[in-house]
Design a protein around this motif. Structure first.
Motif, PDB file in Angstrom:
ATOM      1  N   LYS A   1     -10.878  10.387 -11.166  1.00 19.59           N
ATOM      2  CA  LYS A   1      -9.953  10.415 -10.042  1.00 19.59           C
ATOM      3  C   LYS A   1     -10.072  11.765  -9.325  1.00 19.59           C
ATOM      4  CE  LYS A   1      -6.670   7.234 -12.212  1.00 19.59           C
ATOM      5  NZ  LYS A   1      -5.341   7.102 -12.868  1.00 19.59           N
TER       6      LYS A   1
ATOM      7  N   GLU B   1      -0.023  12.368  -7.590  1.00 20.65           N
ATOM      8  CA  GLU B   1      -1.005  11.468  -6.976  1.00 20.65           C
ATOM      9  C   GLU B   1      -2.186  11.168  -7.894  1.00 20.65           C
ATOM     10  OE1 GLU B   1       0.009  10.053  -4.540  1.00 20.65           O
ATOM     11  OE2 GLU B   1       1.105  11.367  -3.172  1.00 20.65           O
TER      12      GLU B   1
ATOM     13  N   MET C   1       0.838  -1.196   0.000  1.00 23.76           N
ATOM     14  CA  MET C   1       0.000   0.000   0.000  1.00 23.76           C
ATOM     15  C   MET C   1       0.873   1.245   0.000  1.00 23.76           C
ATOM     16  SD  MET C   1      -2.937   1.194   2.743  1.00 23.76           S
ATOM     17  CE  MET C   1      -3.966  -0.249   2.441  1.00 23.76           C
ATOM     18  N   SER C   2       0.603   2.175  -0.908  1.00 24.67           N
ATOM     19  CA  SER C   2       1.385   3.397  -1.004  1.00 24.67           C
ATOM     20  C   SER C   2       1.086   4.335   0.159  1.00 24.67           C
ATOM     21  CB  SER C   2       1.083   4.111  -2.319  1.00 24.67           C
ATOM     22  OG  SER C   2      -0.245   4.599  -2.316  1.00 24.67           O
TER      23      SER C   2
ATOM     24  N   VAL D   1      -5.044   8.199   3.069  1.00 21.52           N
ATOM     25  CA  VAL D   1      -6.455   8.440   2.726  1.00 21.52           C
ATOM     26  C   VAL D   1      -7.365   7.568   3.590  1.00 21.52           C
ATOM     27  CG1 VAL D   1      -8.201   8.094   0.945  1.00 21.52           C
ATOM     28  CG2 VAL D   1      -6.067   9.247   0.375  1.00 21.52           C
ATOM     29  N   ARG D   2      -7.037   6.291   3.702  1.00 16.41           N
ATOM     30  CA  ARG D   2      -7.871   5.381   4.490  1.00 16.41           C
ATOM     31  C   ARG D   2      -7.829   5.708   5.978  1.00 16.41           C
ATOM     32  NH1 ARG D   2      -6.920   4.106  -0.074  1.00 16.41           N
ATOM     33  NH2 ARG D   2      -7.952   2.552  -1.373  1.00 16.41           N
TER      34      ARG D   2
ATOM     35  N   GLU E   1      -5.135  10.111  -6.117  1.00  9.61           N
ATOM     36  CA  GLU E   1      -6.184  10.046  -5.112  1.00  9.61           C
ATOM     37  C   GLU E   1      -6.097  11.297  -4.242  1.00  9.61           C
ATOM     38  OE1 GLU E   1      -7.963   6.555  -2.150  1.00  9.61           O
ATOM     39  OE2 GLU E   1      -5.921   6.426  -2.955  1.00  9.61           O
TER      40      GLU E   1
ATOM     41  N   ASN F   1      -2.352   5.979  -0.273  1.00 10.63           N
ATOM     42  CA  ASN F   1      -3.441   5.040  -0.002  1.00 10.63           C
ATOM     43  C   ASN F   1      -3.654   4.870   1.493  1.00 10.63           C
ATOM     44  OD1 ASN F   1      -2.454   2.912  -2.775  1.00 10.63           O
ATOM     45  ND2 ASN F   1      -3.961   4.551  -2.734  1.00 10.63           N
ATOM     46  N   TYR F   2      -2.549   4.680   2.205  1.00 11.53           N
ATOM     47  CA  TYR F   2      -2.623   4.503   3.660  1.00 11.53           C
ATOM     48  C   TYR F   2      -3.181   5.751   4.334  1.00 11.53           C
ATOM     49  CZ  TYR F   2      -1.106   4.225   8.517  1.00 11.53           C
ATOM     50  OH  TYR F   2      -1.073   4.236   9.890  1.00 11.53           O
TER      51      TYR F   2
END
Length: 309
Positions: A131, A219, A1-2, A8-9, A221, A5-6
Motif C-alpha cells: 500500500k 488511509e 467510494m470513500s 486519488v482517481r 492509499e 478513493n475519489y
C-alpha cells in the motif's frame, strides 16, 4: 467510494491534464490557473483531515535543542543495498562518498533501516502490503532520520562533483534555483525534498514525521505522489519550524540541477561539463530513464559518470 478513493482517481486525471497542457505549450497563465486549482484540492483534503496535527505545530517556531556533539551525516537510501544498485545509482553514491570530506555517509538498506529509525509499525505493515511504495517510504524515512539524528538526506540519484562543505546544513539546508512558471509542482522550485537536511529535533522534521504517521494511520492509499511537497507547503505557509523564514533566506541555488540528466546520453563534452558544474554541485539524475552507454569509440556523459566508480 470513500473520499480518498475519489480524490486519488480525480487527481490522476487532473495530473494527466496538467502534463498535456505543459507539453502542448499552452499559455503559462492557463497552466498556472489549472495547477493552482489542482493543488488546492489536495491541500484542502490534508487541512480538513489532519487539522489537529497541523494546529499542534502551527504554534511552534524555531524551537529545537542543539547538540554540539551531533555527527555530520549524509543519509542515502537504497532498499536492496549498494551492491544491488543500478550502475548510475552506484556512480551517484560514490560521487557523494568521494566528496563528503567531513561527513559520515550512511547508506540505509532493508537490513539497516530499523537500526536508525523508529518509524511506526503501521507504516512497515503497509509497506509489506504494498500500500506504500518504496519511493514513498523513502519520503517518510528521510524526515524520521533527520528528526532523530540530523544531517543531510540525499536521494540515491544525486550526483555531486565538488567537495560538500560542512557548513551547508547548519540549522537547515535545501536547494532551489529552478523555475516552475506553470506551478506544476506545489513547491514551485523553492525547496527540494530529495536534498534536504539540518540539525536533529527540528520542529519541521517532527511535523513531517508525525504527519506521515497520522496519514497512514487513517488511509490505505496515497493521495498524491508528491504528498511530501504538499506537507512542506503547509509548513511553508504557516512557517512551522521557521520553514518559510529559512526558505526566504536560502541562497543554495543550483541553476543546472536538472541539466546533466538532459545531456546524459549526449557525446562527452568536457567544456560543457565544466560549464554545468561551475555554479552547480548537486545534480538530480534518473536511473529509470534510458541512459545509453556508447557503442562506438565516442563517449557520453553517462559513460563518464559510470567509469568514475
Amino acid at each position: 467510494m470513500s473520499e480518498i478513493n475519489y480524490l486519488v482517481r480525480r487527481n490522476r486525471i487532473m495530473l494527466l491534464v496538467a502534463k498535456v497542457l505543459r507539453r502542448s505549450h499552452t499559455p503559462q497563465k492557463i497552466n498556472e490557473v489549472f495547477n493552482t486549482y489542482r493543488h488546492s484540492k489536495i491541500t484542502l483534503y490534508i487541512e480538513n483531515n489532519f487539522s489537529d496535527t497541523i494546529k499542534k505545530y502551527d504554534v511552534l517556531g524555531k524551537t529545537h535543542s542543539k547538540d554540539e556533539k551531533e555527527e555530520s551525516i549524509i543519509w542515502i537510501f537504497w532498499w536492496q543495498g549498494l551492491e544491488n544498485a543500478p550502475p548510475l545509482v552506484r556512480a551517484c553514491i560514490q560521487s557523494v562518498i568521494r566528496n563528503a570530506k567531513d561527513y559520515k555517509v550512511i547508506i540505509i538498506s532493508q537490513k539497516t533501516v530499523h537500526k536508525y529509525s523508529d518509524i511506526s509499525e503501521i507504516i512497515y505493515a503497509k509497506l509489506i502490503e504494498k500500500k506504500i511504495s518504496l519511493t514513498h517510504f523513502s519520503d517518510i524515512l528521510r524526515f524520521n532520520l533527520l528528526k532523530n539524528h540530523g544531517g543531510i538526506w540525499m536521494d540515491a540519484t544525486i550526483y555531486t562533483h565538488h567537495e560538500i562543505e560542512k557548513k551547508v546544513h547548519i540549522d537547515f539546508f535545501t536547494v532551489s534555483g529552478f523555475n516552475d512558471r506553470e506551478f506544476f509542482n506545489i513547491s514551485r522550485g523553492k525547496w527540494t525534498g530529495f536534498l534536504i537536511g539540518g540539525e536533529k529535533n527540528q520542529v519541521l522534521f517532527s511535523f513531517m514525521d508525525e504527519m506521515f504517521k497520522k496519514y497512514w494511520e487513517k488511509e490505505n492509499e496515497l493521495v498524491d505522489y508528491f504528498l511530501i511537497d504538499y506537507l512542506l507547503d503547509i509548513a511553508y505557509k504557516k512557517n512551522i519550524g521557521s520553514f518559510r523564514t529559512y526558505i526566504k533566506n536560502n541562497d543554495n541555488t543550483q541553476p543546472n540541477m536538472f541539466e546533466l540528466q538532459n545531456r546524459i546520453s549526449d557525446s562527452w563534452d568536457e567544456k560543457e561539463f565544466i560549464r554545468l558544474t561551475e555554479k552547480t554541485n548537486f545534480f538530480k539524475l534518473s536511473y529509470k530513464k534510458k541512459n545509453r552507454m556508447s557503442k562506438d569509440s565516442s563517449n557520453t556523459f553517462y559513460d563518464y559518470l559510470i567509469k568514475r566508480v
